[in-house]
Design a protein around this motif. Structure first.
Motif, PDB file in Angstrom:
ATOM      1  N   TYR A 102       0.850  -1.185   0.000  1.00 26.28           N
ATOM      2  CA  TYR A 102       0.000   0.000   0.000  1.00 26.28           C
ATOM      3  C   TYR A 102       0.887   1.237   0.000  1.00 26.28           C
ATOM      4  O   TYR A 102       1.841   1.328   0.773  1.00 26.28           O
ATOM      5  N   PHE A 103       0.581   2.182  -0.873  1.00 28.97           N
ATOM      6  CA  PHE A 103       1.412   3.378  -0.955  1.00 28.97           C
ATOM      7  C   PHE A 103       0.585   4.555  -1.456  1.00 28.97           C
ATOM      8  O   PHE A 103      -0.538   4.391  -1.947  1.00 28.97           O
ATOM      9  N   ALA A 104       1.147   5.741  -1.292  1.00 24.76           N
ATOM     10  CA  ALA A 104       0.449   6.968  -1.657  1.00 24.76           C
ATOM     11  C   ALA A 104       1.116   7.632  -2.849  1.00 24.76           C
ATOM     12  O   ALA A 104       2.335   7.621  -2.975  1.00 24.76           O
ATOM     13  N   ASP A 105       0.304   8.190  -3.716  1.00 25.54           N
ATOM     14  CA  ASP A 105       0.780   9.058  -4.791  1.00 25.54           C
ATOM     15  C   ASP A 105       0.323  10.459  -4.407  1.00 25.54           C
ATOM     16  O   ASP A 105      -0.872  10.753  -4.408  1.00 25.54           O
ATOM     17  N   ALA A 106       1.273  11.319  -4.051  1.00 27.52           N
ATOM     18  CA  ALA A 106       0.926  12.617  -3.470  1.00 27.52           C
ATOM     19  C   ALA A 106       0.125  13.502  -4.413  1.00 27.52           C
ATOM     20  O   ALA A 106      -0.736  14.264  -3.985  1.00 27.52           O
ATOM     21  N   SER A 107       0.414  13.400  -5.709  1.00 24.98           N
ATOM     22  CA  SER A 107      -0.285  14.243  -6.679  1.00 24.98           C
ATOM     23  C   SER A 107      -0.262  13.591  -8.049  1.00 24.98           C
ATOM     24  O   SER A 107       0.723  12.956  -8.429  1.00 24.98           O
ATOM     25  N   GLY A 108      -1.343  13.752  -8.787  1.00 25.52           N
ATOM     26  CA  GLY A 108      -1.385  13.283 -10.161  1.00 25.52           C
ATOM     27  C   GLY A 108      -0.963  14.348 -11.145  1.00 25.52           C
ATOM     28  O   GLY A 108      -0.907  14.106 -12.353  1.00 25.52           O
ATOM     29  N   VAL A 109      -0.655  15.543 -10.645  1.00 25.47           N
ATOM     30  CA  VAL A 109      -0.296  16.679 -11.497  1.00 25.47           C
ATOM     31  C   VAL A 109       1.126  17.152 -11.236  1.00 25.47           C
ATOM     32  O   VAL A 109       1.908  17.366 -12.166  1.00 25.47           O
ATOM     33  N   PHE A 110       1.469  17.298  -9.956  1.00 25.78           N
ATOM     34  CA  PHE A 110       2.761  17.853  -9.583  1.00 25.78           C
ATOM     35  C   PHE A 110       3.741  16.745  -9.208  1.00 25.78           C
ATOM     36  O   PHE A 110       3.342  15.651  -8.810  1.00 25.78           O
ATOM     37  N   ASN A 111       5.042  17.046  -9.339  1.00 25.46           N
ATOM     38  CA  ASN A 111       6.062  16.076  -8.969  1.00 25.46           C
ATOM     39  C   ASN A 111       6.943  16.641  -7.862  1.00 25.46           C
ATOM     40  O   ASN A 111       6.634  17.676  -7.268  1.00 25.46           O
ATOM     41  N   PHE A 112       8.066  15.963  -7.605  1.00 25.09           N
ATOM     42  CA  PHE A 112       8.944  16.343  -6.500  1.00 25.09           C
ATOM     43  C   PHE A 112       9.450  17.778  -6.623  1.00 25.09           C
ATOM     44  O   PHE A 112       9.533  18.509  -5.639  1.00 25.09           O
ATOM     45  N   THR A 113       9.771  18.204  -7.837  1.00 17.76           N
ATOM     46  CA  THR A 113      10.348  19.537  -8.029  1.00 17.76           C
ATOM     47  C   THR A 113       9.300  20.643  -7.999  1.00 17.76           C
ATOM     48  O   THR A 113       9.641  21.811  -7.839  1.00 17.76           O
ATOM     49  N   THR A 114       8.021  20.286  -8.166  1.00 15.96           N
ATOM     50  CA  THR A 114       6.964  21.303  -8.178  1.00 15.96           C
ATOM     51  C   THR A 114       5.987  21.109  -7.021  1.00 15.96           C
ATOM     52  O   THR A 114       4.848  21.570  -7.078  1.00 15.96           O
ATOM     53  N   GLY A 115       6.453  20.424  -5.980  1.00 23.60           N
ATOM     54  CA  GLY A 115       5.586  20.138  -4.841  1.00 23.60           C
ATOM     55  C   GLY A 115       5.036  21.379  -4.159  1.00 23.60           C
ATOM     56  O   GLY A 115       3.914  21.373  -3.646  1.00 23.60           O
ATOM     57  N   ALA A 116       5.813  22.465  -4.157  1.00 24.65           N
ATOM     58  CA  ALA A 116       5.351  23.696  -3.519  1.00 24.65           C
ATOM     59  C   ALA A 116       4.099  24.239  -4.209  1.00 24.65           C
ATOM     60  O   ALA A 116       3.221  24.823  -3.558  1.00 24.65           O
ATOM     61  N   GLU A 117       4.004  24.035  -5.522  1.00 20.73           N
ATOM     62  CA  GLU A 117       2.827  24.482  -6.262  1.00 20.73           C
ATOM     63  C   GLU A 117       1.596  23.677  -5.863  1.00 20.73           C
ATOM     64  O   GLU A 117       0.481  24.198  -5.847  1.00 20.73           O
ATOM     65  N   ALA A 118       1.798  22.405  -5.551  1.00 16.76           N
ATOM     66  CA  ALA A 118       0.681  21.573  -5.104  1.00 16.76           C
ATOM     67  C   ALA A 118       0.080  22.136  -3.827  1.00 16.76           C
ATOM     68  O   ALA A 118      -1.145  22.183  -3.662  1.00 16.76           O
ATOM     69  N   ILE A 119       0.947  22.582  -2.923  1.00 15.19           N
ATOM     70  CA  ILE A 119       0.477  23.164  -1.666  1.00 15.19           C
ATOM     71  C   ILE A 119      -0.205  24.502  -1.923  1.00 15.19           C
ATOM     72  O   ILE A 119      -1.287  24.781  -1.396  1.00 15.19           O
ATOM     73  N   ARG A 120       0.415  25.334  -2.759  1.00 14.77           N
ATOM     74  CA  ARG A 120      -0.118  26.676  -3.027  1.00 14.77           C
ATOM     75  C   ARG A 120      -1.496  26.623  -3.670  1.00 14.77           C
ATOM     76  O   ARG A 120      -2.377  27.436  -3.360  1.00 14.77           O
ATOM     77  N   THR A 121      -1.705  25.654  -4.560  1.00 13.40           N
ATOM     78  CA  THR A 121      -2.974  25.567  -5.284  1.00 13.40           C
ATOM     79  C   THR A 121      -4.004  24.679  -4.597  1.00 13.40           C
ATOM     80  O   THR A 121      -5.128  24.546  -5.074  1.00 13.40           O
ATOM     81  N   GLY A 122      -3.612  24.061  -3.480  1.00  6.76           N
ATOM     82  CA  GLY A 122      -4.546  23.170  -2.794  1.00  6.76           C
ATOM     83  C   GLY A 122      -4.853  21.922  -3.598  1.00  6.76           C
ATOM     84  O   GLY A 122      -5.999  21.453  -3.642  1.00  6.76           O
ATOM     85  N   ASP A 123      -3.839  21.366  -4.229  1.00  6.91           N
ATOM     86  CA  ASP A 123      -4.015  20.205  -5.105  1.00  6.91           C
ATOM     87  C   ASP A 123      -4.714  19.045  -4.387  1.00  6.91           C
ATOM     88  O   ASP A 123      -4.428  18.750  -3.227  1.00  6.91           O
ATOM     89  N   SER A 124      -5.617  18.391  -5.085  1.00  7.86           N
ATOM     90  CA  SER A 124      -6.341  17.251  -4.509  1.00  7.86           C
ATOM     91  C   SER A 124      -6.421  16.108  -5.516  1.00  7.86           C
ATOM     92  O   SER A 124      -7.486  15.526  -5.738  1.00  7.86           O
ATOM     93  N   THR A 125      -5.283  15.802  -6.132  1.00 15.91           N
ATOM     94  CA  THR A 125      -5.245  14.720  -7.124  1.00 15.91           C
ATOM     95  C   THR A 125      -4.432  13.524  -6.627  1.00 15.91           C
ATOM     96  O   THR A 125      -4.046  12.665  -7.415  1.00 15.91           O
ATOM     97  N   GLY A 126      -4.178  13.471  -5.322  1.00 11.17           N
ATOM     98  CA  GLY A 126      -3.432  12.353  -4.759  1.00 11.17           C
ATOM     99  C   GLY A 126      -4.277  11.094  -4.666  1.00 11.17           C
ATOM    100  O   GLY A 126      -5.512  11.137  -4.759  1.00 11.17           O
ATOM    101  N   ARG A 127      -3.597   9.946  -4.467  1.00 14.04           N
ATOM    102  CA  ARG A 127      -4.309   8.675  -4.400  1.00 14.04           C
ATOM    103  C   ARG A 127      -3.680   7.726  -3.387  1.00 14.04           C
ATOM    104  O   ARG A 127      -2.490   7.808  -3.096  1.00 14.04           O
TER     105      ARG A 127
END
Length: 204
Positions: free
Chosen positions: A111-136
């Protein structure tokens, strides 16, 4: 930078992943770490190239399954060495930003998590800024080699932990600031619920 990731079933470890793609094993007798495995053939201290193992778990045979935020899900034998890729980022339905694996010994699924379906390790700050909700929250069956999405639309899924008896799995959402429980067994099997709202990063 390193992440504490796992102990093997004999209690050896901890094992830790580093930014240059290595997995280190702690040696109690020498009070030091030794190289145990690598995500790629060379370590160049550049995470997008060499990988960064952020979470791992052992199965009953001693194999170490790891989640790597750039090289995907990998496995290495009991004696270490070069890890073999099982699931590749951006080449399957998952793994643009995978985090923290947990092997459930009762069914040997990972069992594992995918933090975002849009952002990656180098753009993780954008995921936080935009309130990304594409994780699984994902389940990998080593026997069938099938990946199943258990939960989608998660806000920064970073941490995964399973319950004794294989009744449920927990996933933490850093952006959404909560922990969800997904039921694997019983009357609630296949359903989920929020069990706590809290500011956190990962659960182990």
């Amino acid at each position: 930078m390193s992440y504490p990731i796992s102990f093997n079933l004999l209690g050896d470890g901890p094992y830790a992943g580093t930014l240059d793609g290595r997995i280190l094993k702690y040696q109690k007798l020498t009070n030091s770490f030794m190289d145990f495995a690598t995500a790629t053939p060379t370590s160049v201290n550049k995470t997008p190239i060499c990988g960064f193992p952020t979470g791992s778990s052992f199965d009953y045979t001693g194999r170490l399954f790891s989640c790597d935020i750039t090289t995907g899900v990998t496995v290495v034998g009991p004696f270490g060495g070069l890890a073999k890729a099982l699931l590749f980022p951006l080449k399957t339905e998952c793994l643009s930003f995978s985090f923290l694996a947990w092997m459930l010994q009762e069914n040997q699924n990972l069992y594992f998590a995918d933090a975002s379906g849009v952002f990656n390790f180098t753009t993780g700050a954008e995921a936080i800024r935009t309130g990304d909700s594409t994780g699984r929250l994902l389940e990998y069956n080593p026997k069938t080699k099938k990946v199943t999405t258990l939960l989608a639309n998660l806000g920064g899924a970073l941490g995964v932990a399973t319950a004794a008896g294989a009744s449920y799995v927990l996933v933490s959402e850093f952006i959404a600031k909560r922990i969800k429980r997904y039921w694997l067994k019983g009357e609630k099997a296949g359903t989920s619920e929020i069990i706590v709202v809290v500011l956190l990063d990962q659960i182990f």
